[in-house]
Design a protein around this motif. Structure first.
Motif, short mmCIF file in Angstrom:
data_model
loop_
_atom_site.label_atom_id
_atom_site.label_comp_id
_atom_site.label_asym_id
_atom_site.label_seq_id
_atom_site.Cartn_x
_atom_site.Cartn_y
_atom_site.Cartn_z
N LEU A 275 41.39 14.52 1.12
CA LEU A 275 42.12 15.28 2.13
C LEU A 275 42.46 16.68 1.66
CD1 LEU A 275 44.50 12.50 3.52
CD2 LEU A 275 42.61 13.60 4.73
N ARG A 276 42.76 16.81 0.38
CA ARG A 276 43.16 18.13 -0.16
C ARG A 276 42.03 19.15 -0.05
NH1 ARG A 276 47.75 18.83 -3.49
NH2 ARG A 276 48.95 16.94 -3.87
N GLN A 277 40.81 18.69 0.12
CA GLN A 277 39.71 19.64 0.30
C GLN A 277 39.92 20.52 1.53
OE1 GLN A 277 35.57 17.87 -0.55
NE2 GLN A 277 36.79 16.09 0.01
N PHE A 278 40.66 20.00 2.50
CA PHE A 278 40.87 20.71 3.76
C PHE A 278 42.22 21.42 3.80
CE2 PHE A 278 38.21 16.98 4.47
CZ PHE A 278 37.07 17.58 4.98
N LEU A 279 42.92 21.47 2.67
CA LEU A 279 44.27 22.03 2.63
C LEU A 279 44.25 23.55 2.66
CD1 LEU A 279 47.28 21.19 2.29
CD2 LEU A 279 46.98 21.55 -0.16
N LYS A 280 45.09 24.12 3.50
CA LYS A 280 45.30 25.57 3.56
C LYS A 280 46.77 25.82 3.26
CE LYS A 280 41.13 26.51 5.21
NZ LYS A 280 40.11 27.27 4.47
#
Length: 597
Positions: A275-280
């Motif tokens: 999920l952290r791959q998509f974190l902004k």
């Protein structure tokens, strides 16, 4: 904007007050709060008063209220203080609890006087809601969207079962039979889906991998601690984990919570890494969110707000004292699309549940702090915040006129105690300076001027009898113009406004003040459907764009003018602001236009 974590004692905000201004029109407002998450109480009247009664809405009329009431009671907060509140606990909104959002159509009754803050009334609502849900239940133990349908929906039943479990944990008197019948229905559904997954590929009923609905049903069964008879539940989780990247980010979050509940930490941490791959993250505004670009927002499993809410719940379970959870919580509060609630009953209920979990885990459930506000080293205000005065403390400092001199200023907030602290500062000036600088936090606008150079390239086209005919094309190349650069009278100029928004907003106006000596090429007002849909008005002194929706991200608007009258002119800054939220505004740099014969 700043955020003080429990291990920080102080932080500063720096700003400059120009000397060239009208001193009497200078105003500085500093706001602070020990908890943003407790702003969740603002949404309860909307849920309680929602006029329709499908299964989901019946559930969410009372469950979030029961959850919030439980949090308030754990805090030891007097409900009368909440009813009579005057503090807006979201430091990023200027208006007080008693006056904000009246312009958004809520003037008919202020939400904090609502009976939803009466414990006896909430218990009555819960009883009525539970009785209605029991009457809406189908013979197979599940629920459909509305009562009387031919068959139950695993999706709706999972939502109801999750809500009933949370309500019972928060003190509601939920009959065990109501929960058990839903568990049995969902277990049968999961067993049937497993059977399809086990079938050989050549079988017409074969299912290649578990889907988003399987993830939702499984997560609810796990949180209800139904056990794992015949290892069926474990098999479904194994398959969900193996194919987790085929799930939406919302359901990946649910899978992470299921793995956490079962003590499968390695799997939980891997889901969190996915999920952290998509974190902004936005360090300037102390917010964070999962970017769902490319998602299918019209499906329940790709809902923007609910996905952030589930991600927050997962962060609360794994790292409750970390820096990321409060940033996601702040992002959720900043994206309340209707002032005090989100898009609908379902996502509003999901956010309330997540914020309540965050309040308990983060330390915000025990507000205890002494706050000092210093301006240039001089203490201007001191406030002690406790459980007893959480909804009544004075969290605002205002300096006006001669109280704030010209030059650089340092605003320092000092905090003693274990609560976090969130703060925002707003400076308003009537500027008379030459070359006004750009400003803005959550919305920003950048303006560029381009000279358009006409080009007429030849292209080959087919003639009437099939022959090749040269046809003269028509297009422009653009050359950026620096401020105070020479522009010839008669030049065609394109003005481009680039608007950056950190959240999703509604009812925004973008105004661009034209330099004298420039005249628009188009003079007819009307709708502009390019980039950012908006109604465009051409006026003598400015061009205005009215956007009903300003989605998060960057949007470009443009129009063309002719340079006509020679001279040196000031183009005052372009401005962007929300028409119903005074704290939301930004402006571009000033521009000098020098037109020569």
């Amino acid at each position: 904007s700043l955020a003080l974590r429990p291990d920080q004692a102080s932080a500063q905000i720096k700003m400059r007050v120009p000397a060239e201004r009208r001193p009497e029109a200078t105003r500085l407002e500093v706001r602070w709060s020990p908890t943003l998450a407790m702003s969740l109480v603002d949404a309860l009247p909307y849920l309680a008063d929602y006029p329709y009664g499908c299964t989901e809405q019946t559930l969410n009329r009372f469950v979030p209220t029961v959850i919030t009431l439980g949090v308030l009671k754990n805090l030891g907060v007097d409900l009368k203080a909440v009813r009579d509140q005057r503090v807006n606990l979201n430091a990023q909104e200027i208006k007080s609890g008693a006056t904000r959002w009246v312009a958004r159509g809520q003037a008919s009754g202020l939400p904090h006087h609502h009976p939803v803050f009466d414990e006896a009334e909430v218990k009555r609502m819960a009883r009525a809601g539970l009785q209605r849900l029991e009457a809406m239940r189908n013979g197979d133990g599940g629920w459909g969207w509305f009562p009387g349908g031919r068959e139950s929906s695993p999706h709706i039943t999972a939502i109801v079962l999750h809500g009933l479990k949370i309500a019972r944990e928060s003190g509601a008197d939920v009959a065990q039979d109501l929960i058990q019948s839903a568990v049995s229905y969902l277990q049968q559904h999961e067993n049937e889906e497993l059977r399809k997954l086990r079938l050989p590929k050549k079988d017409d009923h074969h299912k290649s991998f578990p889907d988003n609905l399987d993830a939702l049903v499984h997560s609810v069964l796990v949180e209800c601690k139904t056990g794992e008879p015949h290892v069926a539940q474990k098999e479904m989780r194994d398959r969900l984990y193996e194919h987790r990247l085929k799930l939406s980010r919302y359901n990946q979050g649910l899978l992470g919570l299921a793995c956490h509940a079962k003590g499968e930490k390695d799997r939980r941490d891997m889901v969190l890494r996915n999920l952290r791959q998509f974190l902004k993250e936005d360090a300037e505004n102390q917010t964070a969110y999962l970017d769902l670009a490319g998602g299918s927002w019209w499906y329940w499993y790709d809902d923007e707000i609910e996905t952030q809410a589930v991600f927050l719940k997962l962060l609360v379970a794994v790292e409750p004292k970390g820096d990321l959870a409060p940033r996601v919580a702040k992002y959720l509060l900043n994206n309340r699309r209707n002032g005090t609630y989100w898009s609908n009953t379902k996502d509003t209920a999901a956010v309330i549940e997540s914020l309540a979990a965050f309040v308990k885990a983060s330390g915000e459930s025990d507000p205890s702090a002494k706050v000092e506000v210093l301006v240039d080293g001089v203490k201007k205000k001191e406030v002690t915040i406790t459980r007893e005065n959480l909804f009544a403390f004075d969290g605002t400092l205002v300096l006006e006129g001669d109280e704030l001199g010209s030059g650089e200023h340092v605003i320092e907030l000092k905090r003693e105690g274990k609560s976090p602290l969130y703060a925002n500062a707003y400076l308003t000036v009537f500027s008379k300076e030459d070359m006004i600088p750009a400003a803005g936090l959550e919305v920003k606008v950048r303006r560029t001027f381009h000279r358009l150079i006409e080009e007429k390239p030849d292209t080959n086209v087919s003639g009437a009898r099939g022959q090749v005919v040269k046809q003269q094309g028509f297009k422009y190349s653009r050359i950026a113009i620096a401020s105070d650069a020479e522009i010839k009278s008669g030049d065609l100029i394109e003005v481009e406004l680039s608007v950056e928004s950190k959240n999703d907003y509604e009812y925004v106006i973008i105004e661009d003040m034209k330099p004298a000596g420039y005249e628009p090429v188009e003079v007819r007002s009307g709708w502009n459907w390019k980039s950012l849909p908006s109604y465009q008005e051409f006026r003598d002194e400015k061009v205005a764009f009215f956007a009903e929706r300003l989605p998060r991200g960057t949007h470009n608007l443009s129009y063309r003018v002719k340079a006509e009258i020679p001279g040196r002119f000031s183009a005052l800054p372009a401005r962007v602001e929300a028409m119903y939220a005074p704290e939301l505004k930004g402006n571009s740099d000033e521009f000098k236009a020098r037109v020569v014969e």
